[in-house]
Design an enzyme around this catalytic site. Structure first.
Site, PDB file in Angstrom:
ATOM      1  N   GLU A 181     -14.325   1.581  -0.698  1.00  0.00           N
ATOM      2  CA  GLU A 181     -14.437   1.672   0.760  1.00  0.00           C
ATOM      3  C   GLU A 181     -15.544   2.643   1.161  1.00  0.00           C
ATOM      4  OE1 GLU A 181     -10.766   2.177   2.915  1.00  0.00           O
ATOM      5  OE2 GLU A 181     -11.815   2.524   4.797  1.00  0.00           O
ATOM      6  N   GLU A 213      -4.388   5.030  -3.185  1.00  0.00           N
ATOM      7  CA  GLU A 213      -5.658   5.671  -2.816  1.00  0.00           C
ATOM      8  C   GLU A 213      -5.989   6.807  -3.779  1.00  0.00           C
ATOM      9  OE1 GLU A 213      -6.148   6.935   1.219  1.00  0.00           O
ATOM     10  OE2 GLU A 213      -5.637   4.969   2.032  1.00  0.00           O
ATOM     11  N   ASP A 229       0.847  -1.200   0.000  1.00  0.00           N
ATOM     12  CA  ASP A 229       0.000   0.000   0.000  1.00  0.00           C
ATOM     13  C   ASP A 229       0.884   1.252   0.000  1.00  0.00           C
ATOM     14  OD1 ASP A 229      -2.438   1.229   0.033  1.00  0.00           O
ATOM     15  OD2 ASP A 229      -2.940   0.715   2.104  1.00  0.00           O
ATOM     16  N   LYS A 249      -1.055  -0.748  -4.178  1.00  0.00           N
ATOM     17  CA  LYS A 249      -2.389  -0.138  -4.112  1.00  0.00           C
ATOM     18  C   LYS A 249      -2.207   1.364  -3.918  1.00  0.00           C
ATOM     19  CE  LYS A 249      -5.237  -0.395  -0.422  1.00  0.00           C
ATOM     20  NZ  LYS A 249      -5.365   1.051  -0.100  1.00  0.00           N
TER      21      LYS A 249
HETATM   22  O1  KIV Z   1      -4.783  -0.028   4.542  1.00  0.00           O
HETATM   23  C1  KIV Z   1      -5.736  -0.825   4.465  1.00  0.00           C
HETATM   24  O2  KIV Z   1      -5.900  -1.738   5.282  1.00  0.00           O
HETATM   25  C2  KIV Z   1      -6.695  -0.641   3.387  1.00  0.00           C
HETATM   26  C3  KIV Z   1      -7.901  -1.508   3.373  1.00  0.00           C
HETATM   27  C4  KIV Z   1      -8.907  -0.988   4.324  1.00  0.00           C
HETATM   28  C5  KIV Z   1      -8.457  -1.676   2.015  1.00  0.00           C
HETATM   29  O3  KIV Z   1      -6.507   0.213   2.565  1.00  0.00           O
END
Ligand code: KIV
Length: 263
Positions: A180, A115, A83, A113
């Site tokens: 989300e 945002e 992330d 990922k």
């Molecule tokens: O950081 C995270 O856990 C997330 C999830 C809620 C999708 O982005």
């Protein structure tokens, strides 16, 4: 068999519901991987769930890479998604490309990922061989701009904007999109519209897949849990019970006993 982004896309083609779970360390990643969870997200939620930060804003690239490496070592089969933390991609396209590259090169992740509707960055990463999972709706890195963690897409105008962003992300090459905290019918409309899988959290039952934060799933999360989360175990109670039992055994002279002592 190692899960790839093609397998994730195929879930939608076969109308097969699937899950993603977060993990932040080696033993948890190994357990989740052995439980046949196909996608593991090293979420920036490590910030508030594991590192004691108040939200996801403070977590750094170095901290994310540290946790991603541990998870990658534990995940023999699952697709590992790193992330991108706050300010690792927002300042420039070049920052975003370099940060994403580090997740694959140094973190051992298979994808990243991002945002928000980072359309240009998504296209640039896909072009460079870095698979991207999008993330729309409530995007916790924007907590300050949103004035709190609020359900998104409640008006028709907001819902349309989310649909447009999802469409643009899938056209830019995102292989999946997290949705989300939005009304179920909005997530349903997005899921019907885009050709790539949607993965919901607080977005109702119409998404192609569902994701939970592992601490919430295990009963280690905040109490009460947010409306959308479900605890499938109560490890908070269990850990407290084990710690108290150990302390009592030592106080009473029951531990260590002969079975746990070298001759
Ligand atoms: O950081 C995270 O856990 C997330 C999830 C809620 C999708 O982005």
């Amino acid at each position: 068999m190692s899960v790839t982004v093609r397998h994730v896309r195929a879930f939608k083609e076969r109308s097969e519901r699937f899950v993603m779970l977060t993990a932040y360390d080696f033993p948890t990643a190994r357990i989740v991987d052995q439980a046949d969870v196909p996608v593991i997200l090293v979420g920036d939620s490590v910030a508030d769930n594991e590192l004691g930060y108040p939200n996801t804003i403070p977590v750094t690239m170095e901290e994310m890479l540290h946790h991603t490496r541990a998870v990658a070592r534990g995940a023999a089969n699952a697709l590992v998604v790193g992330d991108m933390p706050f300010m690792s991609y927002q300042a420039s396209l070049e920052d975003g490309i370099r940060s994403a590259g580090r997740f694959l090169k140094e973190g051992g992740a298979n994808a990243v990922k991002i945002e928000g509707p980072a359309i240009e960055l998504t296209a640039a990463l896909v072009e460079r061989g870095i698979p991207v999972m999008g993330h729309l709706g409530l995007t916790p890195q924007s907590v300050n701009a949103m004035g709190g963690n609020r359900v998104q897409g409640r008006t028709e105008e907001d819902a349309r904007r989310l649909l447009d962003h999802a469409d643009a992300l899938s056209k830019a090459g995102a292989f999946a999109i997290v949705l989300e905290a939005m009304p179920a019918d909005v997530a349903g409309r997005i899921t019907e519209t885009v050709p790539v899988p949607t993965i919901g959290i607080g977005a109702g039952p119409h998404c192609d897949g569902q994701v939970l934060v592992i601490n919430d799933l295990l009963g280690l999360g905040p109490r009460p849990l947010p409306k959308f989360a479900k605890a499938y175990a109560d490890l908070q109670t269990e850990i407290g019970r084990a710690a108290r039992a150990f302390a009592q055994d030592v106080r009473d002279g029951r531990f260590p006993d002969a079975a746990h002592t070298y001759e």
